[in-house]
Design a protein around this motif. Structure first.
Motif, PDB file in Angstrom:
ATOM      1  N   GLY A  59      22.264 -32.855  -1.328  1.00 41.21           N
ATOM      2  CA  GLY A  59      21.066 -32.604  -1.093  1.00 41.21           C
ATOM      3  C   GLY A  59      20.419 -31.398  -1.968  1.00 41.21           C
ATOM      4  O   GLY A  59      19.075 -31.389  -1.875  1.00 41.21           O
ATOM      5  N   ALA A  60      20.868 -31.272  -2.963  1.00 48.02           N
ATOM      6  CA  ALA A  60      20.439 -30.332  -4.040  1.00 48.02           C
ATOM      7  C   ALA A  60      19.287 -30.951  -4.586  1.00 48.02           C
ATOM      8  O   ALA A  60      19.042 -32.160  -5.054  1.00 48.02           O
ATOM      9  CB  ALA A  60      21.303 -30.058  -5.231  1.00 48.02           C
ATOM     10  N   LEU A  61      18.007 -30.206  -4.876  1.00 43.75           N
ATOM     11  CA  LEU A  61      16.870 -30.794  -5.432  1.00 43.75           C
ATOM     12  C   LEU A  61      16.876 -30.408  -7.151  1.00 43.75           C
ATOM     13  O   LEU A  61      16.987 -29.533  -7.328  1.00 43.75           O
ATOM     14  CB  LEU A  61      15.599 -30.117  -4.781  1.00 43.75           C
ATOM     15  CG  LEU A  61      14.286 -30.646  -5.482  1.00 43.75           C
ATOM     16  CD1 LEU A  61      13.581 -31.439  -4.575  1.00 43.75           C
ATOM     17  CD2 LEU A  61      13.342 -29.712  -6.097  1.00 43.75           C
ATOM     18  N   VAL A  62      16.988 -31.547  -7.666  1.00 38.42           N
ATOM     19  CA  VAL A  62      17.112 -31.563  -9.250  1.00 38.42           C
ATOM     20  C   VAL A  62      15.965 -32.294  -9.873  1.00 38.42           C
ATOM     21  O   VAL A  62      15.962 -33.470  -9.757  1.00 38.42           O
ATOM     22  CB  VAL A  62      18.430 -31.939  -9.740  1.00 38.42           C
ATOM     23  CG1 VAL A  62      18.617 -31.839 -11.255  1.00 38.42           C
ATOM     24  CG2 VAL A  62      19.684 -31.309  -8.800  1.00 38.42           C
ATOM     25  N   GLY A  63      15.335 -31.718 -10.768  1.00 36.57           N
ATOM     26  CA  GLY A  63      14.219 -32.311 -11.228  1.00 36.57           C
ATOM     27  C   GLY A  63      13.685 -31.792 -12.796  1.00 36.57           C
ATOM     28  O   GLY A  63      13.839 -30.726 -12.789  1.00 36.57           O
ATOM     29  N   PHE A  64      12.794 -32.636 -13.331  1.00 34.83           N
ATOM     30  CA  PHE A  64      12.198 -31.759 -14.588  1.00 34.83           C
ATOM     31  C   PHE A  64      11.060 -31.087 -13.848  1.00 34.83           C
ATOM     32  O   PHE A  64      10.826 -29.885 -14.102  1.00 34.83           O
ATOM     33  CB  PHE A  64      11.952 -32.797 -15.712  1.00 34.83           C
ATOM     34  CG  PHE A  64      11.103 -32.182 -17.030  1.00 34.83           C
ATOM     35  CD1 PHE A  64      11.455 -31.060 -17.529  1.00 34.83           C
ATOM     36  CD2 PHE A  64       9.645 -32.791 -17.001  1.00 34.83           C
ATOM     37  CE1 PHE A  64      10.591 -30.856 -18.755  1.00 34.83           C
ATOM     38  CE2 PHE A  64       8.937 -32.220 -18.067  1.00 34.83           C
ATOM     39  CZ  PHE A  64       9.416 -31.180 -18.653  1.00 34.83           C
TER      40      PHE A  64
END
Ligand SMILES: [Zn+2]
Lengths: 311, 284
Positions: free
Chosen positions: B223-228
């Protein structure tokens, strides 16, 4: 400031009126007197430009962009396209060319000089495939032992669904990682806007220059104001706080050189501006060529390593 | 009914004006995702995971450290580095003091040497409770020093990321930390050493665009939110709603951006196994 701009405009109008008259020696003398006044005003105005004024100059649609410089600077240039995986990103131009006989790889963020061109080039905001293309061409330059020149001009890397799906963050990170050890000289220069990680991804270099009215920052002033004050309308105030001008960054040692522009900005005399960039690049290529490459790469490491070395 | 009132009150007190959803004080807490109430001691037992919906509460750096490394093996590095205010940004020093007080850490990352099932590593753990885990000069410097120490000692490196990105208040100096940490990783890499990056919620911006995505092996918590770019910025740019699950660990996995999703309760043993599989063969 505003007052000076109004006066300058009046002086230019007067010059134009005089030019329409019979060019007697008195009239010619009068014109030259007005021209002196105009120049003094231009100098005064340019010395008083605030950071926000420079942001406006950097974004001006008439400002010369990468394609113009490449055409003017190179004796020959062959554009090379594509990242070999997904697409050819029009926001980055890459290729091999020669400058006064010196063969180089050029990688440049590309913005348009018309609205249509800007759409095509996504306003200079690259997708991951643009950074992948850039890295491919840098590795190619390393193989063929030719220096790399990067021209920076982007509001930032693109923020969108496709960009995220294809790993925008990872693409930028990989460039930072790889550029730090590439075994050819690298020169990077900001010719317009240097926005955030999207600009940094082509700026791990041995020599970093900025044009006089270019800006380079952690984020656009609008983004900065939006994050810190929840109000992108305070962009002007943000720009004036962010220390994003060439003069500020030279003082901090983030960049090495500032290339002067014609009075009023690069758009006033694009050819002369291109020539100054060309002469600078030739001189730097000569200097960098004399440094042992292992040593150069170590110096490149130290240049970034020492920023924020806390005590 | 009385109990319900109590839950409500605790919830209101602990989350007021605080969007970071760390495990709050109080006997009962309400899960920010499923809104059910959780008995607080239970949350400790579940390693900060909601027993009803598996929501992962963010962990403090120390809290996470205790779940990963061998007891008493941690030697902290650089706990005394102090942030400066290079842009002379108004109110920044006070803000730093407030977070130091709150987290009892000098900055948004904890670094040091430790063992995991007896295997030596350098470990860095970011703390989203400290100014959203943002990276300024001290965070960049602590991480660069940790990487260089791992290179020098010829041992693996593990970084747990949790960050809103580069720290705006330090301007261009924050941006340059991306270059610094990535270059340090290149040296670690050139020595044939292992780097495992573990992405936790949230990891965005300048951290995603530097060390977070440079692991030889990239793991993520469920569920971790990861993005640029953050979801809000993307929505503003493209002027449309983002699909459910966009930029979550499961999405990244599907798009080929990470190696594996590892549950919190299995993280320690997974890391230990990866370390074991990368042990240097004895040179004869
Ligand atoms: Zn829940």
């Amino acid at each position: 400031m505003e007052e000076m701009k109004v006066r300058l405009e009046a002086v230019y109008k007067a010059i134009n009126r005089l030019k329409k008259l019979d060019q007697t020696s008195e009239i010619k003398e009068e014109i030259s007197r007005f021209q002196d006044v105009a120049e003094k005003l231009e100098i005064q105005i340019s010395s008083q430009l605030e950071a926000w004024d420079k942001v406006q100059l950097a974004r001006m649609i008439e400002r010369p962009r990468a394609r113009f410089y490449i055409d003017k600077i190179c004796d020959e240039f062959i554009e090379l396209h594509g990242d070999r995986f997904y697409a050819d990103d029009q926001a980055i131009i890459g290729g091999v060319g020669s400058i006064e006989g010196k063969v180089v790889t050029i990688i440049a963020q590309s913005r348009g000089m018309t609205a249509k061109e800007n759409m095509q080039m996504n306003f200079g905001m690259p997708h991951p495939e643009g950074y992948h293309k850039a890295l491919r061409l840098m590795k190619q330059a390393e193989k063929f032992q030719r220096p790399v020149i990067c021209l920076i001009d982007t509001p930032g890397a693109y923020c969108g669904i496709g960009a995220e799906e294809r790993g925008q963050g990872a693409a930028i990170a990989r460039n930072l990682f790889e550029m730090s050890t590439i075994k050819v000289p690298i020169i990077s220069g900001v010719i317009g806007e240097g926005g955030s990680g999207g600009a940094l991804a082509l700026s791990i270099a041995d020599k970093i220059f900025m044009q006089e009215n270019a800006v380079y920052s952690i984020l656009s002033p609008e983004g900065f104001a939006s994050i810190l004050w929840k109000d992108s309308g305070r962009a002007k105030e943000a720009a004036n706080k962010m220390k994003l001008t060439a003069q500020d960054l030279l003082k901090y040692g983030i960049i090495d050189d500032v290339l002067l522009e014609p009075l009023g900005g690069a758009q006033k005399s694009p050819d002369a501006t291109a020539d100054s960039v060309k002469q600078y690049l030739i001189a730097q290529l000569d200097t960098l060529a004399t440094i042992n490459i292992e040593k150069l790469v170590q110096m490149r490491y130290e240049r970034f390593r020492k920023i924020g070395m806390c005590l | 009914m009385k109990l319900k009132g109590l839950i409500k009150r605790k919830y209101a007190v602990t989350t007021k004006g605080n969007k970071k959803r760390e495990v709050p004080e109080g006997i009962y807490v309400q899960c920010p995702k499923c809104k059910k109430s959780i008995y607080r001691p239970e949350l400790k037992k579940t390693l900060g995971i909601c027993p009803h919906c598996q929501y992962y509460y963010p962990l403090s750096a120390r809290g996470r450290l205790g779940m990963i490394v061998d007891k008493n093996s941690f030697e902290e590095m650089d706990s005394d580095l102090k942030s400066s205010n290079p842009l002379e940004f108004e109110g920044y020093e006070e803000k730093l003091e407030k977070y130091k007080e709150k987290t009892k850490q000098n900055e948004a990352v904890l670094t040091g040497k430790a063992t995991i099932e007896g295997q030596e590593v350098i470990i860095a753990i970011m703390d989203s409770g400290f100014m959203m885990g943002s990276m300024g000069q001290v965070v960049g410097e602590k991480i660069a020093r940790a990487i260089e120490r791992a290179t020098l000692d010829k041992i693996p490196l593990i970084i747990f990321t949790a960050s809103g990105g580069a720290r705006m208040q330090e301007g261009i100096f924050s941006l340059m930390q991306m270059a610094k940490t990535s270059a340090a990783l290149a040296k670690h890499d050139a020595n044939g050493l292992l780097y495992i990056s573990v992405l936790t919620d949230p990891t965005t911006g300048g951290v995603t665009a530097s060390f977070a995505t440079l692991g030889d092996i990239i793991l993520a918590e469920p569920g971790a939110l990861v993005g640029f770019a953050g979801p809000r910025v993307i929505e503003q740019t493209i002027k449309q709603k983002l699909p459910e699950g966009f930029q979550r660990a499961e999405f990244l996995m599907e798009k080929g951006q990470i190696d594996a999703i590892v549950k919190r309760e299995e993280m320690r043993q997974t890391l230990a196994a990866i370390l074991r599989l990368h042990q240097k063969k004895e040179v004869r």
